[in-house]
Motif scaffolding. Structure first.
Motif, PDB file in Angstrom:
ATOM      1  N   TYR A  87       8.856  -4.876   4.590  1.00 22.12           N
ATOM      2  CA  TYR A  87       9.884  -4.547   3.943  1.00 22.12           C
ATOM      3  C   TYR A  87      11.009  -5.453   4.173  1.00 22.12           C
ATOM      4  N   ARG A  88      11.271  -5.862   5.286  1.00 22.80           N
ATOM      5  CA  ARG A  88      12.228  -6.979   5.764  1.00 22.80           C
ATOM      6  C   ARG A  88      12.201  -8.244   5.052  1.00 22.80           C
ATOM      7  N   ALA A  89      11.180  -8.568   4.538  1.00 23.84           N
ATOM      8  CA  ALA A  89      10.755  -9.634   3.603  1.00 23.84           C
ATOM      9  C   ALA A  89      11.122  -9.368   2.057  1.00 23.84           C
ATOM     10  N   GLY A  90      11.351  -7.958   1.907  1.00 30.81           N
ATOM     11  CA  GLY A  90      11.755  -7.699   0.417  1.00 30.81           C
ATOM     12  C   GLY A  90      10.855  -6.796  -0.197  1.00 30.81           C
ATOM     13  N   LEU A  91       9.773  -6.590   0.426  1.00 31.70           N
ATOM     14  CA  LEU A  91       8.747  -5.544  -0.337  1.00 31.70           C
ATOM     15  C   LEU A  91       9.442  -4.276  -0.919  1.00 31.70           C
ATOM     16  N   ASN A  92       9.229  -4.115  -2.195  1.00 34.66           N
ATOM     17  CA  ASN A  92       9.765  -2.830  -2.635  1.00 34.66           C
ATOM     18  C   ASN A  92       9.040  -1.703  -2.150  1.00 34.66           C
ATOM     19  N   VAL A  93       9.774  -0.493  -1.975  1.00 32.01           N
ATOM     20  CA  VAL A  93       8.980   0.633  -1.467  1.00 32.01           C
ATOM     21  C   VAL A  93       8.051   1.411  -2.593  1.00 32.01           C
ATOM     22  N   ASN A  94       8.691   1.217  -3.725  1.00 31.02           N
ATOM     23  CA  ASN A  94       8.052   2.030  -4.918  1.00 31.02           C
ATOM     24  C   ASN A  94       6.490   1.584  -5.346  1.00 31.02           C
ATOM     25  N   VAL A  95       6.430   0.264  -4.800  1.00 30.46           N
ATOM     26  CA  VAL A  95       4.957  -0.482  -5.251  1.00 30.46           C
ATOM     27  C   VAL A  95       4.224  -0.923  -3.905  1.00 30.46           C
ATOM     28  N   GLY A  96       5.051  -1.186  -2.904  1.00 30.93           N
ATOM     29  CA  GLY A  96       4.663  -1.779  -1.743  1.00 30.93           C
ATOM     30  C   GLY A  96       3.415  -1.040  -0.994  1.00 30.93           C
ATOM     31  N   SER A  97       3.635   0.379  -1.006  1.00 31.93           N
ATOM     32  CA  SER A  97       2.894   1.255  -0.222  1.00 31.93           C
ATOM     33  C   SER A  97       1.393   1.365  -1.120  1.00 31.93           C
ATOM     34  N   LEU A  98       1.856   1.337  -2.443  1.00 26.61           N
ATOM     35  CA  LEU A  98       0.622   1.481  -3.293  1.00 26.61           C
ATOM     36  C   LEU A  98      -0.394   0.219  -2.964  1.00 26.61           C
ATOM     37  N   ILE A  99       0.296  -0.819  -3.358  1.00 28.17           N
ATOM     38  CA  ILE A  99      -0.265  -2.118  -3.142  1.00 28.17           C
ATOM     39  C   ILE A  99      -1.219  -2.156  -1.790  1.00 28.17           C
ATOM     40  N   GLY A 100      -0.421  -2.020  -0.520  1.00 24.63           N
ATOM     41  CA  GLY A 100      -1.050  -1.808   0.642  1.00 24.63           C
ATOM     42  C   GLY A 100      -2.172  -0.955   0.882  1.00 24.63           C
ATOM     43  N   ASN A 101      -1.891   0.376   0.466  1.00 25.32           N
ATOM     44  CA  ASN A 101      -3.102   1.401   0.508  1.00 25.32           C
ATOM     45  C   ASN A 101      -4.191   1.085  -0.426  1.00 25.32           C
ATOM     46  N   LEU A 102      -4.021   0.565  -1.456  1.00 26.49           N
ATOM     47  CA  LEU A 102      -5.130   0.008  -2.500  1.00 26.49           C
ATOM     48  C   LEU A 102      -6.071  -1.022  -2.094  1.00 26.49           C
ATOM     49  N   LEU A 103      -5.140  -1.875  -1.232  1.00 29.20           N
ATOM     50  CA  LEU A 103      -5.985  -3.147  -0.504  1.00 29.20           C
ATOM     51  C   LEU A 103      -6.747  -2.736   0.448  1.00 29.20           C
ATOM     52  N   VAL A 104      -6.255  -1.607   1.361  1.00 37.64           N
ATOM     53  CA  VAL A 104      -6.936  -1.231   2.585  1.00 37.64           C
ATOM     54  C   VAL A 104      -8.062  -0.310   1.849  1.00 37.64           C
ATOM     55  N   ALA A 105      -8.123   0.361   0.667  1.00 34.45           N
ATOM     56  CA  ALA A 105      -9.148   1.051   0.179  1.00 34.45           C
ATOM     57  C   ALA A 105     -10.369   0.213  -0.248  1.00 34.45           C
ATOM     58  N   LEU A 106      -9.961  -1.041  -0.782  1.00 31.56           N
ATOM     59  CA  LEU A 106     -10.798  -1.827  -1.365  1.00 31.56           C
ATOM     60  C   LEU A 106     -11.570  -2.448  -0.120  1.00 31.56           C
ATOM     61  N   LEU A 108     -12.218  -1.023   2.765  1.00 32.79           N
ATOM     62  CA  LEU A 108     -12.987   0.015   3.062  1.00 32.79           C
ATOM     63  C   LEU A 108     -14.215   0.468   2.504  1.00 32.79           C
ATOM     64  N   ILE A 109     -14.173   0.153   1.127  1.00 34.94           N
ATOM     65  CA  ILE A 109     -15.329   0.397   0.263  1.00 34.94           C
ATOM     66  C   ILE A 109     -16.704  -0.066   0.942  1.00 34.94           C
ATOM     67  N   PRO A 110     -16.837  -1.427   1.153  1.00 39.20           N
ATOM     68  CA  PRO A 110     -17.993  -1.890   1.621  1.00 39.20           C
ATOM     69  C   PRO A 110     -18.305  -1.319   3.114  1.00 39.20           C
ATOM     70  N   VAL A 111     -17.212  -1.162   3.817  1.00 39.68           N
ATOM     71  CA  VAL A 111     -17.406  -0.546   5.184  1.00 39.68           C
ATOM     72  C   VAL A 111     -17.997   0.846   5.341  1.00 39.68           C
ATOM     73  N   GLY A 112     -17.288   1.667   4.348  1.00 39.53           N
ATOM     74  CA  GLY A 112     -18.276   2.934   4.133  1.00 39.53           C
ATOM     75  C   GLY A 112     -19.619   2.883   3.551  1.00 39.53           C
ATOM     76  N   LEU A 113     -19.835   1.991   2.686  1.00 41.39           N
ATOM     77  CA  LEU A 113     -21.280   1.608   2.049  1.00 41.39           C
ATOM     78  C   LEU A 113     -22.248   1.343   3.236  1.00 41.39           C
ATOM     79  N   LEU A 114     -21.744   0.340   3.966  1.00 42.91           N
ATOM     80  CA  LEU A 114     -22.968  -0.418   5.029  1.00 42.91           C
ATOM     81  C   LEU A 114     -22.512   0.289   6.404  1.00 42.91           C
ATOM     82  N   LEU A 115     -21.763   0.779   6.775  1.00 43.09           N
ATOM     83  CA  LEU A 115     -21.376   1.113   8.167  1.00 43.09           C
ATOM     84  C   LEU A 115     -21.906   2.817   8.413  1.00 43.09           C
ATOM     85  N   PHE A 116     -21.378   3.393   7.452  1.00 40.10           N
ATOM     86  CA  PHE A 116     -21.477   4.905   7.405  1.00 40.10           C
ATOM     87  C   PHE A 116     -22.293   5.295   6.500  1.00 40.10           C
ATOM     88  N   ARG A 117     -22.941   4.627   5.737  1.00 39.04           N
ATOM     89  CA  ARG A 117     -23.891   5.037   4.551  1.00 39.04           C
ATOM     90  C   ARG A 117     -23.559   5.935   3.775  1.00 39.04           C
TER      91      ARG A 117
END
Length: 141
Positions: A87-106, A108-117
């Motif tokens: 946010y200090r570097a200028g990331l916009n709050v209106n899309v920053g969280s969406l981008i961050g959370n979507l990347l985390v979800a992506l 976690l997809i293989p983690v869920g598939l491989l580690l947690f079946r």
């Protein structure tokens, strides 16, 4: 129905979190910001013992703490300092969280598939593709 209250807490807290992140003093030392934040969180956590009392003695409860708790603490600090700096570097709050959370979800997809079946249905896969398309569109200038 039981899962909705925790999800509402997550949504309300996460939205508040990102709004407040944008209001942090931009010239405040980020480590001091974290120390004060976690001091407040510590005392708020103590108050939560009213809602979630110990089921065993403190010694028994502490014995249940392990390496995952240490990893969680380190990852929380990484999340916090990452958002402060983003946010200090200028990331916009209106899309920053969406981008961050979507990347985390992506991630976690293989983690869920491989580690947690866990499994993804064809409908889930279509949703993942749409999310990736949305991520591409959000990042278009």
């Amino acid at each position: 129905m039981v899962v909705y209250l925790p999800l509402m807490i997550v949504v309300a807290s996460s939205a508040t979190y990102h709004i407040v992140q944008k209001y942090l003093a931009p010239n405040a030392n980020p480590v001091l910001v974290l120390l004060v934040t976690y001091g407040v969180a510590f005392f708020a956590s103590l108050l939560l013992f009213v809602v979630f009392p110990l089921k065993d003695t403190i010694q028994v409860e502490i014995s249940k703490i392990g390496i995952p708790n240490l990893a969680l603490g380190i990852s929380i600090i990484g999340i916090e300092i990452g958002w402060i700096l983003a946010y200090r570097a200028g990331l916009n709050v209106n899309v920053g969280s969406l981008i961050g959370n979507l990347l985390v979800a992506l991630v976690l997809i293989p983690v869920g598939l491989l580690l947690f079946r866990e499994h993804l249905s064809p409908t889930n896969l279509v949703g993942v593709v749409l999310c990736i398309a949305g991520l591409v569109l959000i990042n278009q200038r």
